[in-house]
Design a protein around this motif. Structure first.
Motif, PDB file in Angstrom:
ATOM      1  N   THR A 226      37.176  75.827  46.383  1.00  0.00           N
ATOM      2  CA  THR A 226      36.116  76.844  46.384  1.00  0.00           C
ATOM      3  C   THR A 226      34.997  76.451  45.427  1.00  0.00           C
ATOM      4  OG1 THR A 226      37.706  78.570  46.906  1.00  0.00           O
ATOM      5  CG2 THR A 226      35.626  79.293  45.952  1.00  0.00           C
TER       6      THR A 226
ATOM      7  N   THR B  67      32.890  73.691  46.802  1.00  0.00           N
ATOM      8  CA  THR B  67      32.012  74.221  47.851  1.00  0.00           C
ATOM      9  C   THR B  67      30.832  74.988  47.252  1.00  0.00           C
ATOM     10  OG1 THR B  67      33.966  74.488  49.248  1.00  0.00           O
ATOM     11  CG2 THR B  67      31.974  75.636  49.958  1.00  0.00           C
ATOM     12  N   LYS B  68      31.152  75.859  46.279  1.00  0.00           N
ATOM     13  CA  LYS B  68      30.124  76.757  45.736  1.00  0.00           C
ATOM     14  C   LYS B  68      29.212  76.044  44.726  1.00  0.00           C
ATOM     15  CE  LYS B  68      31.545  80.225  43.084  1.00  0.00           C
ATOM     16  NZ  LYS B  68      32.183  81.514  42.764  1.00  0.00           N
TER      17      LYS B  68
ATOM     18  N   LYS C 238      27.084  73.768  47.957  1.00  0.00           N
ATOM     19  CA  LYS C 238      26.083  74.802  48.253  1.00  0.00           C
ATOM     20  C   LYS C 238      24.899  74.710  47.294  1.00  0.00           C
ATOM     21  CE  LYS C 238      25.587  79.540  49.709  1.00  0.00           C
ATOM     22  NZ  LYS C 238      26.085  80.893  49.715  1.00  0.00           N
TER      23      LYS C 238
ATOM     24  N   PRO D 179      47.902  85.705  60.649  1.00  0.00           N
ATOM     25  CA  PRO D 179      46.794  85.431  59.733  1.00  0.00           C
ATOM     26  C   PRO D 179      46.972  86.096  58.370  1.00  0.00           C
ATOM     27  CG  PRO D 179      45.955  85.999  61.899  1.00  0.00           C
ATOM     28  CD  PRO D 179      47.436  86.271  61.926  1.00  0.00           C
ATOM     29  N   GLY D 180      46.814  85.291  57.328  1.00  0.00           N
ATOM     30  CA  GLY D 180      46.936  85.823  55.977  1.00  0.00           C
ATOM     31  C   GLY D 180      48.322  85.659  55.394  1.00  0.00           C
ATOM     32  N   GLU D 181      49.285  85.245  56.212  1.00  0.00           N
ATOM     33  CA  GLU D 181      50.659  85.058  55.728  1.00  0.00           C
ATOM     34  C   GLU D 181      50.912  83.578  55.443  1.00  0.00           C
ATOM     35  OE1 GLU D 181      52.999  87.594  55.496  1.00  0.00           O
ATOM     36  OE2 GLU D 181      51.494  89.053  56.128  1.00  0.00           O
TER      37      GLU D 181
ATOM     38  N   PRO E  22      47.492  78.932  54.835  1.00  0.00           N
ATOM     39  CA  PRO E  22      46.422  78.858  55.844  1.00  0.00           C
ATOM     40  C   PRO E  22      45.174  78.129  55.372  1.00  0.00           C
ATOM     41  CG  PRO E  22      46.598  81.079  54.950  1.00  0.00           C
ATOM     42  CD  PRO E  22      47.733  80.317  54.375  1.00  0.00           C
TER      43      PRO E  22
ATOM     44  N   VAL F  66      41.304  78.084  56.598  1.00  0.00           N
ATOM     45  CA  VAL F  66      40.477  78.960  57.434  1.00  0.00           C
ATOM     46  C   VAL F  66      39.069  78.392  57.614  1.00  0.00           C
ATOM     47  CG1 VAL F  66      39.599  81.337  57.642  1.00  0.00           C
ATOM     48  CG2 VAL F  66      41.778  80.911  56.495  1.00  0.00           C
TER      49      VAL F  66
ATOM     50  N   VAL G 218      35.674  78.798  57.135  1.00  0.00           N
ATOM     51  CA  VAL G 218      34.957  79.725  56.259  1.00  0.00           C
ATOM     52  C   VAL G 218      33.439  79.624  56.394  1.00  0.00           C
ATOM     53  CG1 VAL G 218      36.793  79.949  54.546  1.00  0.00           C
ATOM     54  CG2 VAL G 218      35.169  78.053  54.370  1.00  0.00           C
TER      55      VAL G 218
ATOM     56  N   LEU H 232      34.405  81.507  63.320  1.00  0.00           N
ATOM     57  CA  LEU H 232      34.422  81.821  61.893  1.00  0.00           C
ATOM     58  C   LEU H 232      35.578  82.776  61.576  1.00  0.00           C
ATOM     59  CD1 LEU H 232      32.425  80.754  59.830  1.00  0.00           C
ATOM     60  CD2 LEU H 232      31.069  82.828  60.119  1.00  0.00           C
ATOM     61  N   GLY H 233      36.293  82.470  60.521  1.00  0.00           N
ATOM     62  CA  GLY H 233      37.400  83.334  60.120  1.00  0.00           C
ATOM     63  C   GLY H 233      38.705  83.010  60.820  1.00  0.00           C
ATOM     64  N   GLU H 234      38.687  81.989  61.654  1.00  0.00           N
ATOM     65  CA  GLU H 234      39.895  81.614  62.389  1.00  0.00           C
ATOM     66  C   GLU H 234      40.673  80.543  61.600  1.00  0.00           C
ATOM     67  OE1 GLU H 234      41.019  80.033  66.878  1.00  0.00           O
ATOM     68  OE2 GLU H 234      38.968  80.523  66.403  1.00  0.00           O
ATOM     69  N   ILE H 235      41.986  80.540  61.800  1.00  0.00           N
ATOM     70  CA  ILE H 235      42.809  79.523  61.136  1.00  0.00           C
ATOM     71  C   ILE H 235      42.664  78.192  61.875  1.00  0.00           C
ATOM     72  CG2 ILE H 235      45.203  78.826  60.705  1.00  0.00           C
ATOM     73  CD1 ILE H 235      45.704  81.677  59.832  1.00  0.00           C
TER      74      ILE H 235
END
Lengths: 189, 119
Positions: free
Chosen positions: A46, A49-50, A54, A130-132, A151, A153, A155, A176-179
């Motif tokens: 993260t 990326t940030k 970015k 998703p999310g597990e 996961p 994702v 993003v 977007l938002g898919e695994i």
């Protein structure tokens, strides 16, 4: 008499010292261990990326070019997923105490497809839930491993566009938002 | 005739007793409505947001995590809803789930803040 007293004293001292010793080490729960590793990986990814892509890429100061073929470009830099893989490769050169990899049921590079039945099961599980996360034990050769799958994702549009338009991608309708895949962490027990 | 009337009254009483058993006796209509909203919000969260917000993927604040949410919650729900709708930091607008309505986003944010009280 003196001998008996001395013996009793030594016995008492031994018992007392046993009580003072460090508690028997039970080791860390493998789930906590892999969850903690994943927390660090996630935070680093993260932040890259940030704070780098970015901030310095086309969406920011525009002084670096994040791209798949970054080596071919002046000021080219790794995509976040590539940086993640670079970390995994560096760790693999350093230790066998744990391994991690970014895998997918729909990999652009077939080397990143699941190789063991448990990896496949884990990737399918996190895709369906998703999310597990997925946790299990598998035996490879003579060693039993704790295997965790987390996961990965989509993003940003950059993830979906790159995968959907890549000539080697077996899946071309990521949203977007898919695994897209999973991080597999394996620890020998 | 009298027997029929007695049976009818008995039936009404039994119905009232059984219906009363369907909901917690202390819950009023307002509480029930909030509970229902939170159930809807939870379903929306699981379907659209959990993949990132259960894990902290890409910096998404984990639902129920006091450390991650306290500072955010202090900004107030309107700011949080605005961030969720229009995107903020690495989060794309509505997390990329453009089919989710603004009202549903607000409901989901309310659900997040509700979870803070429980954790």
């Amino acid at each position: 008499m003196k001998k008996r007293v001395m013996t009793a004293a030594i016995a008492a001292l031994t018992l007392g010292m046993t009580g003072c010793g460090e508690p028997e080490s039970k080791g860390i729960d493998p789930k906590i261990y892999t969850d903690s590793l994943f927390a660090v990986m996630k935070a680093d990814r993260t932040n890259y990326t940030k704070l780098v892509v970015k901030r310095l890429g086309p969406a920011g100061a525009d002084v670096i070019k994040p791209a798949e073929h970054w080596k071919d470009l002046d000021n080219g830099t790794l995509l976040p997923a590539q940086m993640f893989r670079a970390g995994a490769e560096a760790v693999a050169e350093m230790t066998d105490d744990f391994t991690y990899s970014l895998q997918s049921i729909w990999p652009i590079n077939s080397q990143n497809a699941p190789k063991t039945p448990m990896e496949k099961e884990g990737l399918e599980y996190i895709g369906a839930n998703p999310g597990e996360n997925f946790y299990g034990e598998e035996t490879l050769g003579d060693t039993t491993y704790f295997t965790a799958v987390y996961p990965d994702v989509a993003v940003s549009d950059a993830c979906t566009v790159c995968h959907n338009e890549h000539k080697d991608s077996p899946k071309t309708d990521f949203q977007l938002g898919e695994i897209m895949g999973g991080v597999v962490i394996r620890v020998p027990l | 005739m009298c027997t029929n009337r007695t049976q009818f009254l008995l039936l009404i009483v039994m119905l009232a007793v059984s219906l009363n058993g369907c909901s917690p006796p202390s819950e009023n209509h307002q509480e029930a409505a909030v509970r229902s909203d939170m159930e809807v919000a939870e379903a929306l969260y699981k379907k659209n947001c959990k993949v990132c917000h259960a894990q902290g993927i890409n910096g998404a604040p984990i639902v129920g995590n006091q450390k991650m949410w306290t500072g955010r919650a202090e900004q107030g729900i309107d700011v949080l809803v605005d961030h969720a709708i229009n995107g903020f930091g690495l989060m794309p607008p509505k997390g990329g789930k453009s089919h989710v309505t603004d009202e549903e986003v607000r409901l989901i944010v309310e659900y997040y803040l509700e979870q803070l009280k429980k954790s």
